[in-house]
Design an enzyme around this catalytic site. Structure first.
Site, short mmCIF file in Angstrom:
data_model
loop_
_atom_site.label_atom_id
_atom_site.label_comp_id
_atom_site.label_asym_id
_atom_site.label_seq_id
_atom_site.Cartn_x
_atom_site.Cartn_y
_atom_site.Cartn_z
CB CYS A 2 -0.84 0.03 1.27
SG CYS A 2 -1.73 -1.49 1.59
NE ARG A 27 4.23 1.79 -1.56
CZ ARG A 27 5.32 1.03 -1.46
NH1 ARG A 27 6.31 1.18 -2.30
NH2 ARG A 27 5.43 0.11 -0.52
CD1 TRP A 75 -1.77 -5.55 -2.85
CD2 TRP A 75 -2.56 -4.44 -4.59
NE1 TRP A 75 -1.88 -6.44 -3.88
CE2 TRP A 75 -2.37 -5.80 -4.96
CE3 TRP A 75 -3.06 -3.58 -5.55
CZ2 TRP A 75 -2.64 -6.28 -6.24
CZ3 TRP A 75 -3.35 -4.06 -6.81
CH2 TRP A 75 -3.13 -5.37 -7.15
CG ASN A 101 2.76 -0.98 2.88
OD1 ASN A 101 2.16 -1.98 2.49
ND2 ASN A 101 3.91 -0.58 2.35
N GLY A 102 1.44 -3.45 5.13
CA GLY A 102 2.09 -4.70 5.51
C GLY A 102 1.04 -5.75 5.86
CD GLU A 491 5.44 -16.55 -18.55
OE1 GLU A 491 4.41 -16.92 -19.17
OE2 GLU A 491 5.60 -15.39 -18.14
CE LYS A 495 6.09 -12.05 -19.32
NZ LYS A 495 5.09 -13.07 -19.14
CD GLU A 498 3.55 -10.57 -22.32
OE1 GLU A 498 2.45 -10.02 -22.31
OE2 GLU A 498 3.92 -11.35 -21.44
CG HIS A 514 7.89 -35.39 -33.16
ND1 HIS A 514 7.73 -36.67 -33.66
CD2 HIS A 514 8.43 -35.53 -31.94
CE1 HIS A 514 8.11 -37.55 -32.75
NE2 HIS A 514 8.54 -36.89 -31.69
CE LYS A 613 -0.40 -6.88 -14.86
NZ LYS A 613 0.72 -7.78 -15.26
C1 AGP Z 1 1.30 -12.24 -19.51
O1 AGP Z 1 2.53 -11.56 -19.44
C2 AGP Z 1 0.19 -11.36 -20.04
N1 AGP Z 1 0.09 -10.15 -19.32
C3 AGP Z 1 -1.13 -12.13 -20.16
O2 AGP Z 1 -0.88 -13.32 -20.87
C4 AGP Z 1 -1.81 -12.49 -18.83
O3 AGP Z 1 -1.07 -13.47 -18.16
C5 AGP Z 1 -3.21 -13.04 -19.15
O4 AGP Z 1 -3.97 -12.02 -19.79
C6 AGP Z 1 -3.96 -13.52 -17.89
O5 AGP Z 1 -4.13 -12.46 -17.02
P1 AGP Z 1 -4.62 -12.76 -15.51
O6 AGP Z 1 -3.52 -13.54 -14.86
O7 AGP Z 1 -4.80 -11.42 -14.89
O8 AGP Z 1 -5.89 -13.55 -15.60
#
Ligand code: AGP
Length: 618
Positions: A2, A27, A75, A101-102, A491, A495, A498, A514, A613
């Site tokens: 927070c 935060r 938060w 905060n904690g 993953e 990364k 994206e 394959h 996000k």
């Molecule tokens: C991952 O880096 C992306 N931001 C995206 O794939 C994300 O993981 C996905 O949209 C799921 O989001 P969530 O974990 O908030 O459900």
């Protein structure tokens, strides 16, 4: 995490505090509040929502007079985001007020004792317990606020950064810190002081700041120097260090890092500690998770676990498939939320559905949760945002305590999700008798070591940056891994895609023959996760197949590896750990590799093109 910010001095406190809260919203931003002392009364206003919502509310709510006060942007970790749970919190007498905060781990025990002494609570927060503990001690010991705070904190287990005010002694603020940051800005000639989670709220007023150390408490009074004491023994700290602040406002918000993503990569050791804090108890050899404990029969009788998620969270679900089947011997299926919701899946009352979501707002995952519930499954959530839609929709759950993840590319969310899922698998594996007590203890002790091992890995950042510079212009990447590290390969590829917009694919290492091996040439870098744990020899063969076709190899290997070192073009060494925990380490260099390549390509790392996000639409 927070944001807290306070002021005492000759200026009007309100505008300073509100501006400070706006700067601290990175935060946490699910609720906000402020308290001001106008010379006679404590005026407090708080609301669910952002600081802008608080400003709108204050207009018709309270007097904004006064030159002492503090504020909080939350938060949530305990208690869903709403008006009652937002800070500041008043003590029962309404003379004392606190922002915090904690996380206080033993708040439940403390609360029960206070209830037995006649205290009543309005919120679900650990913070309201703390302010009433302080009040109880102050009353019983007939002592000053500073002493009461010190005695109370000696009963607290957990992390805190607090600001406390007593209406009966309105010329001072009490500040204390353990595990959460606190900066104190010092005005000219001690005519004013600023206290905040970081220096962003006061950077234009003063460059002189003291950062409290863990286990320290400060009494802030005008016209004299700040007095700092050790909480455990009341010793006065002589000549506290006064820092000269040089960072810009923006740099402070990012903790001195160039991007939120890099800051969040570096926050992972603490985020994992915050996530297992209070849950992983190696001394008692137990894992405490109320969401599981309260529903243990469901989990023990489950015929199957279905994991629903999207993106990085789906990759965490794939790691969980290995964890649950390997450690708890429970059959697992991992589904994309978007596919699961429409394919008319067979779901029974014997199924447990685990929804994994950082934001808790992903539309496809939320829809999958609702479908599973409608078909009678027990649905469990692993979310990072307290009170989010998915967190409120599921029957039970466990929060990751990663703190706000601002960068669109998920990093600390991934490793904290795996931490929670590993704890779940271990808890169920032990309960079902698939893990012996000694072996269980080995897992617990090793999980405690993971944050330190990630810190060691982060020291290889410059080495990884050099590798990134070599491959920043290539058109394609391949990522390979086996077993627990196959999801990490996926993953790592995500990364890179994206944030750098380079096409990348993740594959199980053995899949190369394959088809994908046809792609190999000397312009195709291949990241291969080849740690000693898990089919090492087979991965080495896969590397040799690629090398013989002039592919470039970036090997993610265990420390001291000499075999892959002799074949690969580059290696990045990771500390040894148990196979089940290798994803928590092998993902770190892949995060840094994609970050540096994206920065070198002048990409918008924190807000990549076309992405959001939280994907709250289909
Ligand atoms: C991952 O880096 C992306 N931001 C995206 O794939 C994300 O993981 C996905 O949209 C799921 O989001 P969530 O974990 O908030 O459900």
């Amino acid at each position: 995490m927070c944001g807290i910010t306070g002021y005492i001095g000759y200026r009007k406190a309100y505008p300073i505090i509100i501006q400070g809260l706006q700067r601290l919203e990175y935060r946490g931003y699910d609720s906000a509040g402020i308290v001001l002392y106008d010379g006679k009364d404590i005026n407090l206003s708080k609301t669910k929502g952002k600081v802008s919502d608080l400003q709108a509310k204050i207009k018709n709510d309270i007097s904004v007079k006064g030159n002492i006060g503090f504020g909080h942007t939350r938060w949530a970790t305990h208690g869903v985001p709403n008006h009652i749970n937002s800070h500041p919190h008043l003590s029962q007498s309404k003379n004392l007020v606190i922002v915090h905060n904690g996380i206080i781990e033993n708040y439940d025990t403390l609360k029960k004792e206070l209830v037995s002494r006649g205290y009543h609570f309005h919120s679900d927060t650990d913070t309201e317990v703390l302010i009433n503990l302080i009040e109880e001690i102050k009353t019983q010991e007939k002592c000053k606020l500073g002493k009461a705070v010190q005695l109370a904190l000696n009963q607290v287990i957990g992390a805190y950064a607090i600001l406390v005010f007593d209406k009966k002694k309105p010329d001072e603020l009490i500040v204390a810190k353990l595990g959460s940051p606190i900066a104190m800005g010092i005005g000219k000639n001690n005519k004013e002081f600023f206290i905040a989670s970081d220096a962003t709220p006061f950077i234009e007023y003063t460059k002189d700041a003291i950062y409290l150390e863990d286990g320290e408490m400060a009494i802030v009074k005008l016209d004299r120097e700040i007095r700092i004491y050790k909480i455990n023994d009341d010793q006065l700290v002589k000549d506290p260090k006064i820092e000269q602040l040089e960072l810009s406002l923006e740099q402070i918000e990012k903790g001195g890092f160039d991007h939120f993503m890099l800051k969040e990569i570096y926050e992972q050791p603490n985020a994992i500690i915050d996530t297992y804090r209070g849950r992983l108890l190696p001394d008692e050899s137990i894992i405490k998770m109320s969401g599981i404990d309260d529903n243990i029969e469901r989990f023990l009788n489950a015929k199957r676990i279905i994991i629903v998620a999207c993106g990085t969270s789906w990759h965490a679900g794939l790691v969980a498939e290995y964890l649950f089947e390997d450690i708890a011997r429970i059959p697992v299926e991992v589904e994309y939320g978007s596919e699961f919701r429409y394919r008319n899946p067979i779901i029974t009352e014997n199924d447990i559905v685990i929804a994994i979501s950082q934001s808790g707002e992903t539309a496809d995952t939320l829809a999958a949760v609702k479908l599973a519930k409608s078909q009678g499954a027990f649905v469990y959530g692993v979310c990072n945002v307290v009170g989010s839609s998915i967190a409120r929709e599921v029957h039970a759950g466990t929060y990751t305590h990663a703190g706000p993840e601002i960068g669109v590319a998920s990093t600390k969310a991934f490793t904290t999700q795996i931490t929670v899922l590993a704890l779940l698998a271990l808890k169920l594996g032990k309960k079902k008798g698939h893990i012996s007590a000694p072996n269980f203890q080995v897992y617990l002790q090793e999980l405690i070591q993971i944050p330190k091992k990630i810190k060691l890995l982060l020291e290889k950042d410059e080495h990884i940056k050099k590798i990134a510079a070599i491959y920043k212009e290539v058109p394609n990447f391949l990522y390979l891994g086996r077993g627990y590290n196959f999801p990490v390969a996926l993953e790592g590829a995500l990364k890179l895609k994206e944030i750098s917009y380079i096409h990348a694919e993740g594959y199980p290492a053995a899949e190369m023959k394959h088809g994908p091996i046809a792609l190999i040439d000397d312009n195709m870098p291949v990241v291969v996760i080849a740690t000693r744990q898990g089919h090492y020899e087979k991965v080495v063969s896969n590397i040799q197949e690629i090398k013989s076709r002039h592919g470039k190899i970036i090997g993610i290997v265990s420390e001291g590896d000499s075999v892959v070192k002799g074949i690969a073009d580059h290696i990045i060494e990771v500390p040894e750990t148990l196979e089940a925990f290798t994803p928590l380490l092998t993902t770190i260099p892949l995060q840094l590799l994609s970050y540096h390549i994206a920065v070198m390509r002048d990409c918008n790392v924190d807000q990549p093109r076309n992405l959001a996000k939280a994907v709250t639409v289909e």
